[in-house]
Write a protein that holds these residues in place. Structure first.
Motif, PDB file in Angstrom:
ATOM      1  N   GLU A 159      23.780   4.042  36.166  1.00 50.46           N
ATOM      2  CA  GLU A 159      22.919   2.968  35.701  1.00 50.46           C
ATOM      3  C   GLU A 159      21.556   3.098  36.374  1.00 50.46           C
ATOM      4  O   GLU A 159      21.472   3.367  37.567  1.00 50.46           O
ATOM      5  N   TRP A 160      20.508   2.944  35.569  1.00 44.01           N
ATOM      6  CA  TRP A 160      19.140   2.936  36.093  1.00 44.01           C
ATOM      7  C   TRP A 160      18.488   1.616  35.711  1.00 44.01           C
ATOM      8  O   TRP A 160      18.740   1.085  34.628  1.00 44.01           O
ATOM      9  N   ILE A 161      17.649   1.081  36.599  1.00 40.33           N
ATOM     10  CA  ILE A 161      16.904  -0.138  36.332  1.00 40.33           C
ATOM     11  C   ILE A 161      15.439   0.228  36.134  1.00 40.33           C
ATOM     12  O   ILE A 161      14.831   0.903  36.973  1.00 40.33           O
ATOM     13  N   THR A 170      18.410  -2.499  32.153  1.00 39.30           N
ATOM     14  CA  THR A 170      19.427  -1.578  32.652  1.00 39.30           C
ATOM     15  C   THR A 170      19.704  -0.512  31.599  1.00 39.30           C
ATOM     16  O   THR A 170      19.896  -0.819  30.422  1.00 39.30           O
ATOM     17  N   THR A 172      21.953   3.283  30.805  1.00 34.48           N
ATOM     18  CA  THR A 172      23.015   4.206  31.200  1.00 34.48           C
ATOM     19  C   THR A 172      22.680   5.636  30.788  1.00 34.48           C
ATOM     20  O   THR A 172      23.475   6.544  31.022  1.00 34.48           O
TER      21      THR A 172
END
Length: 371
Positions: A159-161, A170, A172
């Motif tokens: 997961e990256w913000i 968010t 994926t």
């Protein structure tokens, strides 16, 4: 990374080539070597410079997940997996992965090999669970399986913000088109915007809607969006009003949050207006105008309540209590939320400010979702 190769002439066997890899004892990389045929366990040991004897264990890491023992006289099918790991017959280590017990013939195992053994794509990460806490492991980070107790691990989707115009999103998948990100953050992409990619330690980079952001790039912080002034008047940005000055710390906070804000006077009241304020999921509309009443003797006097235009409502349809107060600011009617500080959290002029009141706003919004 060191490389060990064997040629057809060395083994005096037909020249069809197969590539294989051996996981090194220190688990920081792979030894690569080429086989001209389906190698036996003994061939693999010899090519890797290991003694060929009964104490040696050769295990094949299967592409579909798991390990398979390869006997010294057994031919390994490289189509099933081209990675091998060695150990000694009296050295097997155990760990738990996703609730299942696993074995490994070496003291160390890296996160990327844990994914291989689980048959999980490398768009996942590995978490180490210890003392009730969960810690992400970098792909090359290793776990020492010789430590006391059974190590518990699990695989999770990456997961990256990415913060877009102050809205945290968010993802994926690591590749994000700027246009898609703006649309998710409820920006109208048919209008003209100045769009900047902010990367820590670098100058801001102006990007277009078609630009692809790679979230794996170290230091990516956010996408900053501001209205663009264009010569023909389309999407003309509204002039920002500064009818009164805020405290320097308040200005720094609002600017760092990439909030579009104004200070306006209406009769005898001073208002801080925050445009395009993103309401949490579960509210409608997705964005609204937030107003905070700033007393003349602030910060000695507290900021109290908060106001929305248009009014905020729950998607579920449940009525929100104590939001019936209204106030008109320059002709726009705002919904007032009657929320006040109580003991032991009364206003403290030495520490409370716009930032802490914004935290109160967010807390009150979250509380209504939990009812």
């Amino acid at each position: 990374m060191s490389t060990l190769s064997t040629s057809p002439e060395t083994l005096n066997i037909p020249s069809q080539q197969h590539q294989a890899h051996v996981v090194r004892e220190d688990a920081d990389g792979l030894e690569s070597f080429t086989y001209p045929y389906r190698p036996t366990g003994a061939d693999i040991l010899r090519s890797a410079g290991r003694p060929v004897d009964a104490d040696q264990v050769v295990m094949q890491i299967l592409r579909g997940g798991g390990l398979e023992d390869v006997r010294l006289d057994e031919a390994a099918d490289l189509a099933l997996g081209d990675k091998f790991v060695f150990g000694l017959g009296d050295r097997l280590f155990r760990y738990m992965l996703n609730g299942k017990q696993c074995i490994w013939p070496q003291r160390y195992i890296s996160a990327h090999l844990i994914l291989d053994l689980a048959g999980v794509d490398h768009d996942h990460s590995v978490k180490l669970i210890r003392d009730g806490a969960e810690v992400f492991l970098a792909p090359t980070e290793v776990v020492d399986l010789s430590q006391p107790g059974l190590e518990h691990l699990k695989t999770v989707k990456h997961e990256w913000i990415l913060i877009v115009g102050g809205v945290p999103l968010t993802y994926t998948t690591p590749l994000v088109k700027v246009e898609e990100a703006l649309q998710r953050a409820k920006f109208d992409t048919t209008k003209a915007w100045n769009i900047y990619l902010i990367v820590r330690g670098q100058e801001k980079q102006e990007v277009q809607l078609s630009f692809i952001v790679d979230l794996r790039t170290p230091g990516i912080e956010k996408i900053r969006v501001t209205p663009k002034n264009v010569g023909n008047g389309d999407a003309q940005a509204t002039a920002v009003r500064r009818d009164f000055a805020l405290l320097p710390d308040d200005v720094e906070y609002l600017d760092k949050k990439d909030l579009r804000w104004e200070t306006v006077l209406d009769i005898e009241r001073r208002w801080l207006l925050i445009h395009d304020f993103a309401l949490p999921e579960g509210y409608m509309p997705a964005r609204t105008l937030l107003a905070l009443d700033i007393p003349k003797d602030y910060p000695a006097a507290q900021i109290d309540m908060f106001y929305f235009a248009p009014a905020a409502a729950l998607v579920s349809g449940r009525e929100i209590p104590r939001v019936q107060i209204t106030v008109v600011i320059h002709g726009t009617t705002f919904q007032g939320w009657s929320r006040h500080r109580n003991e032991p959290h009364l206003w403290d002029p030495s520490t409370d400010c716009v930032r802490t009141h914004m935290a109160l706003v967010e807390s009150c919004l979250a509380k209504e979702l939990e009812q």
